[in-house]
Design a protein around this motif. Structure first.
Motif, PDB file in Angstrom:
ATOM      1  N   GLY A   1      63.291  38.470  20.507  1.00 47.82           N
ATOM      2  CA  GLY A   1      62.545  38.664  21.522  1.00 47.82           C
ATOM      3  C   GLY A   1      62.969  38.879  22.756  1.00 47.82           C
ATOM      4  N   LEU A   2      64.393  38.334  23.229  1.00 46.46           N
ATOM      5  CA  LEU A   2      64.859  38.450  24.626  1.00 46.46           C
ATOM      6  C   LEU A   2      66.456  38.794  24.580  1.00 46.46           C
ATOM      7  CD1 LEU A   2      63.509  35.366  26.168  1.00 46.46           C
ATOM      8  CD2 LEU A   2      62.850  37.344  26.606  1.00 46.46           C
ATOM      9  N   LEU A   3      67.121  39.502  25.466  1.00 51.30           N
ATOM     10  CA  LEU A   3      68.422  39.952  25.467  1.00 51.30           C
ATOM     11  C   LEU A   3      68.982  38.731  26.293  1.00 51.30           C
ATOM     12  CD1 LEU A   3      68.201  43.529  26.553  1.00 51.30           C
ATOM     13  CD2 LEU A   3      68.622  42.978  24.007  1.00 51.30           C
TER      14      LEU A   3
ATOM     15  N   ARG B   1      64.852  39.951  35.058  1.00 51.14           N
ATOM     16  CA  ARG B   1      64.400  41.297  35.265  1.00 51.14           C
ATOM     17  C   ARG B   1      64.360  42.442  34.302  1.00 51.14           C
ATOM     18  NH1 ARG B   1      66.571  45.754  37.960  1.00 51.14           N
ATOM     19  NH2 ARG B   1      68.571  44.444  38.267  1.00 51.14           N
ATOM     20  N   ILE B   2      65.732  42.332  33.850  1.00 52.74           N
ATOM     21  CA  ILE B   2      65.924  43.324  32.672  1.00 52.74           C
ATOM     22  C   ILE B   2      65.060  43.296  31.478  1.00 52.74           C
ATOM     23  CG2 ILE B   2      67.918  44.367  31.128  1.00 52.74           C
ATOM     24  CD1 ILE B   2      69.510  44.661  33.499  1.00 52.74           C
TER      25      ILE B   2
ATOM     26  N   LEU C   1      61.705  45.526  29.849  1.00 59.07           N
ATOM     27  CA  LEU C   1      62.390  46.249  28.755  1.00 59.07           C
ATOM     28  C   LEU C   1      61.215  46.911  28.228  1.00 59.07           C
ATOM     29  CD1 LEU C   1      64.844  47.094  27.200  1.00 59.07           C
ATOM     30  CD2 LEU C   1      64.567  45.328  25.987  1.00 59.07           C
ATOM     31  N   ALA C   2      60.082  46.173  27.904  1.00 56.07           N
ATOM     32  CA  ALA C   2      59.135  46.850  26.678  1.00 56.07           C
ATOM     33  C   ALA C   2      58.294  47.865  27.229  1.00 56.07           C
ATOM     34  CB  ALA C   2      58.388  45.805  25.902  1.00 56.07           C
TER      35      ALA C   2
ATOM     36  N   LEU D   1      58.907  49.691  30.385  1.00 54.44           N
ATOM     37  CA  LEU D   1      59.869  50.344  31.336  1.00 54.44           C
ATOM     38  C   LEU D   1      58.925  51.474  31.732  1.00 54.44           C
ATOM     39  CD1 LEU D   1      63.530  50.719  30.197  1.00 54.44           C
ATOM     40  CD2 LEU D   1      62.624  49.564  32.484  1.00 54.44           C
TER      41      LEU D   1
ATOM     42  N   GLU E   1      60.204  46.225  39.737  1.00 55.54           N
ATOM     43  CA  GLU E   1      60.589  45.427  38.927  1.00 55.54           C
ATOM     44  C   GLU E   1      60.754  43.846  39.430  1.00 55.54           C
ATOM     45  OE1 GLU E   1      63.978  47.407  37.376  1.00 55.54           O
ATOM     46  OE2 GLU E   1      63.555  46.573  35.313  1.00 55.54           O
TER      47      GLU E   1
ATOM     48  N   LYS F   1      56.869  39.520  29.204  1.00 55.44           N
ATOM     49  CA  LYS F   1      57.289  40.495  28.804  1.00 55.44           C
ATOM     50  C   LYS F   1      56.263  41.627  27.977  1.00 55.44           C
ATOM     51  CE  LYS F   1      60.804  42.561  25.574  1.00 55.44           C
ATOM     52  NZ  LYS F   1      61.738  42.301  24.862  1.00 55.44           N
ATOM     53  N   MET F   2      55.580  40.914  27.144  1.00 48.40           N
ATOM     54  CA  MET F   2      54.869  41.721  26.351  1.00 48.40           C
ATOM     55  C   MET F   2      53.337  41.925  26.960  1.00 48.40           C
ATOM     56  SD  MET F   2      56.575  42.870  23.938  1.00 48.40           S
ATOM     57  CE  MET F   2      57.418  42.580  22.585  1.00 48.40           C
TER      58      MET F   2
ATOM     59  N   SER G   1      65.089  54.488  32.251  1.00 44.89           N
ATOM     60  CA  SER G   1      64.724  53.712  31.092  1.00 44.89           C
ATOM     61  C   SER G   1      65.802  54.090  30.212  1.00 44.89           C
ATOM     62  CB  SER G   1      63.445  54.023  30.956  1.00 44.89           C
ATOM     63  OG  SER G   1      63.078  55.302  30.737  1.00 44.89           O
TER      64      SER G   1
ATOM     65  N   ARG H   1      68.696  51.748  30.369  1.00 40.55           N
ATOM     66  CA  ARG H   1      68.263  50.422  30.039  1.00 40.55           C
ATOM     67  C   ARG H   1      68.216  50.156  28.532  1.00 40.55           C
ATOM     68  NH1 ARG H   1      65.369  47.759  33.816  1.00 40.55           N
ATOM     69  NH2 ARG H   1      66.784  47.831  35.810  1.00 40.55           N
TER      70      ARG H   1
ATOM     71  N   VAL I   1      66.348  43.064  19.284  1.00 39.95           N
ATOM     72  CA  VAL I   1      65.583  42.866  20.386  1.00 39.95           C
ATOM     73  C   VAL I   1      64.787  44.270  20.814  1.00 39.95           C
ATOM     74  CG1 VAL I   1      65.317  42.138  22.838  1.00 39.95           C
ATOM     75  CG2 VAL I   1      66.420  40.653  21.065  1.00 39.95           C
TER      76      VAL I   1
ATOM     77  N   SER J   1      61.319  45.615  20.731  1.00 39.73           N
ATOM     78  CA  SER J   1      60.499  45.930  22.348  1.00 39.73           C
ATOM     79  C   SER J   1      60.001  47.192  22.465  1.00 39.73           C
ATOM     80  CB  SER J   1      61.775  45.513  23.395  1.00 39.73           C
ATOM     81  OG  SER J   1      62.079  44.302  23.413  1.00 39.73           O
TER      82      SER J   1
END
Ligand SMILES: Nc1ncnc2c1ncn2[C@@H]1O[C@H](COP(=O)(O)OP(=O)(O)OP(=O)(O)O)[C@@H](O)[C@H]1O
Ligand SMILES: Nc1ncnc2c1ncn2[C@@H]1O[C@H](COP(=O)(O)OP(=O)(O)OP(=O)(O)O)[C@@H](O)[C@H]1O
Ligand SMILES: [Mg+2]
Ligand SMILES: [Mg+2]
Lengths: 506, 332, 293, 332
Positions: free
Chosen positions: A340-342, A348-349, A353-354, A356, A370, A407-408, D201, D204, D215, D219
């Motif tokens: 799920g997450l970095l 913020r990043i 992410l999904a 962008l 952001e 995020k999603m 992006s 990123r 991940v 994503s």
């Protein structure tokens, strides 16, 4: 009675941020002491201090009445104190047995005695009520199984204090019940058990005393006698929590948005079919390992699978998550840390992410936008972070779940698939998430909730599909929603009967 | 009761695992068949023995590299270390007048001691300086190489005593029951390496460290000691390789061991060990080393590749060999 | 002699091979000797591992305000321009071995003889072997390797000597050993070997000895390594001759350059050190037991 | 103290992060001071400009390597790719008779197109073959190198038309407002690289991929495209480096670009990018490349190190520079 481990005025700061202030706690042999509190209240941090993973900024620990400092977790363990982490801490490349005995291998003639370790591993896992193959590499285990392995590791050697940080968040009721059995056994042996959970019913069932934390402060320590879950929730959240589930929105229509016919995921799922309507919340129940995760991962193109998927009347096939997202379908993984997450990047990043594309002006990312979105997410999803500059991995467990949700949702999907939405989430936040899900449905979106908590499915969903052994076992309509109906489909036997089998009366 | 796994899955998985471990062997067999088709001389016992014997140095060094890489480290200095060790060993031999076993033993001892010390130095800088092993061993690679050049004053260090050379020669050229000594040495090193990696708690710790350092630390694995030891083992392997290497040409030059680090790492990776650590396959590594030498051998034996293009074909073969491996364990 | 302050920069390839090692040795010895001989003279010797670094080293030497440069270029094509840069600063330029693309840059040229190196070896094969099959081990793909091999091939043209096979062995003993092992597996009968370098010849000899093959009549290396010259001197059948390519070239060049400043006559022009065949008879003239090479 | 799984103290970390990003600069300053002490000529503008100018090739290549490494990949083929590109570029120039800007532009285009294609090949094999990038690019390294040798028939490929050479020379030797063209080129490449990595992006996605591939996949990051693109960017950077390199020496040889891959990776790592991916620091990389060249320069300018030991001192300096960096951001 004398305490085994006593914490005196413990405070902990990360930089200028104080996350624990002046906590005192004493732990007696032979008691189960629950620690509850909202996400980010500081429960895990307190556990880490008690078990030598973190040094306190202020205050001190006493072991059997003598002041003590632990240099590291290994040192604490040598003093008989062990912590089962909220995060999974296992070496993914080693097998289950190798992980269980890492750092304390059984040896014969100087060489590791794999046979002996395998046998002990097998027996301790059996005791926990699971059949995990000790020779399996941990990387291939589901999170639930990993959690069990982690618990088994802590129980392998005798301890004076065992701390469990949300051990049941990923377990089924049956597995949880075996764990409680073990906890009671430990208690009988005079071991002190620290127990963190967001499932207040469990706390009621297993604990002798309860300590409540809020915002890093000690709120109360009570005997369990006369302390009902509702009161616990009030102490935690600071307000009355009479109503957990929202009204089910009456938006479930006959308009079909998604149908899946004969979906197969090699090795996991066969012949799964489902229909999803506009504005409905569809529950997916079943025991862990039933193949729910795999079914939906295949649906959104995250793993190979085949079947006929119809979206809004048109035939679709997604090769990866990006295509599914473009079609308005998002899938939120149950494994928020691994998928799920970095964890090593900041909030913020992670948040953007999904989605962008939504933050790209011209060719470049608009960092100000952001930041604004992060402010919004922190507010809307009530992400409890005392600094915006944390890494995702530094958030408390429940707040990571909220960040993932935020995020999603930035993708503004039409169909939302949430796998275990409230794992490790406190009761106040649970209520927020439920309301959020209901509001999604009310907006006319379709929501799939995969959950192992039956109460959640019953309280939240319009319909529940139940899976067993990689197949759809049946469906329970709203009017028939009951635990027994779901359990029957999930196991193939009625609840009383299941209890009998478990008790060996069959 | 919870039914977790579909009944067949465990069996299937086991088989899959074996395929992964087996796949370097499959690539090896494919190569041998290719070689046989290209030139009938390829399959002669003498040619195959030559090739395997030659692969001994790299194989022995690569066994050490398996430890370092499985633990999540890297050692680029092995080639230079080999040159330095060979140089010092020969100088030690030359400093003694006599041509007897005692002298030889002394030289060997010096070699192993020096290479172990070099490994220790790498290990200490990596663990205590907390610098990326890539940089540390790149630095020591320069240092070791310079030291040989300096010892040799830019020239060659040669065993001066011809009797001593003759005494020592069998360690490369001799054979026991028809098996060349270097092959015996490398099988021995690989066996011991496999035993240590798979059957001792140290080996377990090495893999755990490469898999997840935090987990290893919380489990009470003595991280620093384990990490340093992997570099020492690498050093000792280099020392053993040198013992077998020196009798072959009886000298050390500034170019001795050049690019061996690349070959050793390649052998390790071909053998199925992941560069990011957490998996170590000693036997795969050994096969990897043989594959590398085989490819070079086939190139020389084949008649249709211009000398200019040998490198291109060699590079292509290595990539194809890996593709074969991959397709084998994906196909199942 | 009168005190005269002169700085000479010497740029040569790093000691990565026996021959270059010899060159470095001679450069250093000569530097010491010259500095002793001429008070006020400073000689800075710098080595570089490849062409681009040598160009860098030239920049850096110029930054130290040298009066003369003695350079053994890695590669004539690559270093022509960098040396021209130095020359443009008014520095006396002495070039060794590999002539620059633009000969007007060099004031003094001390030439090694790569074509001759190949030719003499080729001629020896044509004359001695007359008829037969040989294998060739080349060095590292470079112009000088190419010059040697092309002239070798030219020299055996028309004779009965045929090249069965050739491969790069990188002027390296280990590689030569392996390549020779494989040649021996591949070819049932080889009459002689041209190894194009003494280091490689040593590897070849070990491979032959191991295979116990007696079809190979001799091996010719080159460059005049002391061990090899000794074997020629001692009448070793396998090493009947060697071809000179003395690293002492560097010493000559440095002496000539220094003489430009400390003798009366300015030095200009070309000095060629021809490749020579070392035989049993003249071997002792080429034997320097103290050199590292 | 035991460090937890997660770095502690938010504020401290923030400051620490800054220190981490700054530390290559600190190492640079320490080196410059050392250089000034060793030889007064060191601090002259011309010397410093020289050093920075010639660090341009490696710096430009290393900017590309930053992308590859930040995404969790590795490219060992850059040196050979540079040689091949230089060779083909010169052959293209030679194939045209005339010495005008058009010819030059055509040659440059050919160079960039070829190097991008080489990068694409690496990228496709890595992503679709699912082979460790180490092996893939080791293979293509051999292939590219062989192709140059073959094109040059073992010799050298040189710009034949002298007028054309003169026309092209300013790209290395010229300067604009007193700043040498290569420095401008490398600042431009680094700026664009930083912009892409930090502000798009795609950038990123590169970092997300290197941090945790799963991940990224969950994503919706187009993994394959991103990974392939990093190799293409690496290829294009190599092409640009070649454009600056060719006018300097006017030729390509089979040894052109030898070991550049090692230097590029070293520059990246010195600059603070982690070899295991997930962090990319373009400006750190550039400083890393300058540091490498500075160390070599100081070696040549200092007169008390024997030629034989230059490598040893150089290796030691790099290790010490890293230790300085580490102690700087541990001390805070
Ligand atoms: N390493 C760290 N650096 C900075 N802040 C941290 C760090 N670790 C935890 N925190 C912060 O400390 C607070 C308490 O976190 P903790 O994990 O103890 O909460 P928790 O009560 O266990 O919550 P949950 O129920 O969600 O697991 C949170 O605000 C968290 O963001
Ligand atoms: N890579 C893998 N290889 C083999 N088996 C696997 C692999 N990953 C998971 N499994 C097994 O597949 C089964 C199904 O996985 P999982 O537990 O995710 O299903 P699920 O129905 O989504 O359960 P839940 O959502 O309740 O956790 C489990 O028994 C798990 O151990
Ligand atoms: Mg927690
Ligand atoms: Mg699941």
């Amino acid at each position: 009675m004398d305490s085994v481990l006593r914490a005196e005025n413990i405070s902990k700061s990360f930089g200028p941020i104080e996350v624990l202030s002046g906590i005192s706690l004493d732990l007696r042999p032979g008691e189960v002491h629950a620690v509850i509190g909202e996400n980010g209240a500081g429960k895990s941090t307190l556990m880490r201090i008690l078990s030598g993973h973190l040094p306190p900024t202020k205050g001190r620990l006493h072991l059997n009445g003598h002041p003590i400092t632990f240099s590291d977790p290994v040192d604490a363990e040598a003093h008989g104190i062990v912590l089962v982490h909220q995060e999974i801490l296992l070496a993914p490349d080693l097998t289950v047995a190798q992980n269980l005995f890492l750092g304390r291998e059984i040896k014969r003639f100087g060489f590791v005695d794999d046979k002996a370790m395998r046998e002990r591993a097998h027996s301790i896992l059996q005791e926990l009520g699971t059949n995990i193959d000790p020779d399996r590499e941990v990387r291939h285990l589901s999170i639930a199984d990993r959690q069990l392995v982690q618990i088994a590791r802590a129980l392998l050697v005798p301890h004076k204090v065992v701390a469990f940080d949300e051990p049941t968040a990923v377990l089924t009721p049956i597995e949880a019940e075996s764990l409680f059995e073990i906890i009671r056994k430990l208690r009988a042996q005079g071991v002190a058990v620290l127990y963190i959970s967001h499932r207040l019913n469990e706390v009621k069932a297993v604990a002798d005393r309860v300590t409540v934390l809020r915002d890093g402060r000690h709120v109360a320590t009570r005997d369990i006698e006369g302390l009902e879950p509702l009161e616990m929730a009030r102490l935690m959240v600071g307000r009355d929590m009479s109503k957990l589930y929202p009204e089910k929105p009456a938006t479930a229509s006959e308009q079909t948005v998604l149908t899946v016919r004969d979906m197969a995921v090699p090795g996991f799922v066969e012949n799964a079919s489902l229909t999803l309507h506009r504005g409905e919340i569809l529950g997916f129940g079943g025991l862990i390992g039933a193949g729910r995760t795999e079914l939906f991962e295949a649906l959104v193109g995250l793993r190979p699978g085949h079947g006929a998927i119809t979206l809004d009347g048109g035939q679709v096939h997604f090769r990866d998550a990006r295509e599914a997202m473009a079609a308005g379908i998002v899938y939120l993984s149950e494994d928020r840390k691994g998928k799920g997450l970095l964890l090593q990047q900041n909030l913020r990043i992670n948040l953007s992410l999904a989605a962008l594309d939504k933050f790209t002006r011209g060719s470049f990312i608009d960092i100000a936008a952001e930041e604004t979105a992060l402010d919004g997410a922190i507010k809307d999803f009530d992400i409890r972070t005392r600094s915006r500059d944390l890494l995702a991995g530094q958030l408390s467990g429940g707040n990571q779940q909220k960040l993932l949700l935020a995020k999603m949702m930035l993708l503004e999907p039409r169909i939302v698939i949430i796998d275990e939405p409230t794992r490790g989430v406190d009761i106040g936040t649970k209520e927020q998430i439920y309301r959020f899900i209901a509001s999604l449905a009310a907006e006319g979106k379709a929501v799939v909730v995969i959950s192992s908590e039956m109460q959640e499915l019953i309280g939240l969903c319009h319909r529940v599909v139940v899976m067993r052994n990689g197949r759809v076992a049946g469906e329970v309509a709203q009017s028939d929603l009951s635990e027994d109906a779901i359990v029957y489909l999930a196991t193939g036997v009625h609840e009383e009967r299941a209890a009998e089998i478990a008790a060996g009366h069959a | 009761m919870t039914e977790t796994v579909l009944p067949t899955r465990a069996e299937k998985r086991k088989f899959k695992m074996d395929m992964r471990a087996l796949s370097p062997f499959i690539a090896l067999i494919v190569l041998i068949i290719a070689g046989a088709l290209i030139n009938p001389d390829f399959l002669t016992a003498s040619n195959l023995l030559n090739v395997v014997t030659r692969s001994a140095f790299i194989a022995i060094i690569a066994v050490g590299a398996t430890f370092v890489i499985a633990s999540g480290g890297l050692d680029l200095s092995v080639g230079s270390m080999a040159a330095l060790t060979a140089g010092v060993m020969i100088l030690t031999l030359n400093s003694q007048g006599s041509a007897d076993m005692g002298t030889l033993a002394l030289g060997m001892l010096a070699a192993i001691a020096l290479s172990a010390a070099c490994g220790l130095a790498n290990g200490l800088i990596v663990t205590f300086g907390r610098i990326e092993p890539f940089i540390v061993t790149l630095g020591t690679m320069g240092i070791f190489r310079s030291l040989v050049i300096w010892l040799a004053a830019g020239g060659t260090i040669t065993i001066r005593n011809l009797e001593l050379r003759e005494l020592y020669r069998p360690v490369y050229f001799g054979s026991v029951f028809g098996i060349p000594v270097p092959i015996i040495a490398f099988l021995a090193v690989a066996s011991i390496g496999a035993l240590i990696l798979y059957r001792t708690s140290f080996g377990r710790h090495v893999v755990a460290l490469g898999s997840n350092e935090d987990v290893a630390r919380y489990s009470g694995v003595p991280i620093w000691r384990v990490r340093t030891l992997t570099y020492i083992i690498q050093g000792i392997c280099v020392g053993i390789a040198v013992l077998v290497y020196v009798p072959r040409l009886g000298s050390a030059t500034p170019t001795t061991g050049l690019l061996w680090e690349l070959q050793a790492i390649t052998a390790v990776v071909i053998g199925g060990t992941a560069l990011k650590g957490g998996i170590g396959r000693v036997w795969g590594t050994v096969v990897g080393a043989v594959i590398l030498e085989l490819v070079a051998n086939i190139m020389v034996l084949s008649n249709f590749v211009s000398e200019f293009l040998v490198g291109a074909v060699q590079g292509a073969i290595i990539i194809i060999a890996m593709l074969v491996q991959r397709s084998v364990h994906r196909g199942r | 002699a009168q005190q005269k302050n002169v700085t000479i920069g010497v740029s040569i390839p790093a000691a990565t091979h026996g021959w270059t090692g010899g060159a470095v040795y001679h450069a250093q010895e000569t530097a010491k000797a010259l500095e002793k001989m001429h008070p006020g003279l400073k000689v800075i010797v710098k080595t570089s591992p490849d062409g681009a670094s040598q160009a860098n080293a030239l920049d850096d030497l110029t930054a130290q305000k040298i009066d003369a440069l003695v350079v053994l270029p890695f590669n004539s094509d690559e270093l022509t321009d960098p040396v021209r840069q130095v020359k443009n600063k008014g520095v006396l330029v002495t070039v060794i071995d590999r002539g620059l693309k633009d000969p007007s840059i060099q004031d003094i040229y001390v030439a090694g003889d790569n074509p001759g190196f190949g030719r003499i070896a080729g001629k020896y094969f044509a004359d001695t072997l007359k008829q037969g099959n040989i294998v060739v081990l080349r060095g590292i793909p470079t112009v000088l390797d190419d010059e040697r091999v092309t002239n070798f091939e030219k020299a055996i043209q028309g004779s009965g000597v045929k090249i069965l096979d050739r491969q790069y062995a990188n002027w390296n003993r280990d590689d030569a050993f392996k390549v020779m092992q494989d040649f021996l597996s591949k070819h049932q009968k080889i009459d002689a070997v041209w190894a194009a370098d003494d280091d490689m010849a040593l590897g070849v000899l070990e491979a032959i000895r191991q295979a116990k093959r007696d079809d190979i009549k001799f091996v010719v290396g080159g460059a005049g390594m002391k061990e090899m010259v000794k074997r020629v001197m001692d009448g070793d059948k396998m090493i009947p001759v060697d071809v000179t390519y003395p690293p002492a070239l560097v010493a000559t060049a440095m002496h000539v350059t220094a003489a430009n400043f400390y003798s009366n006559a300015p030095m200009r022009g070309t000095f060629v050190l021809n490749a020579q065949l070392i035989t049993k008879d003249n071997a002792k003239d080429h034997y320097f037991p103290n050199s590292p090479f």
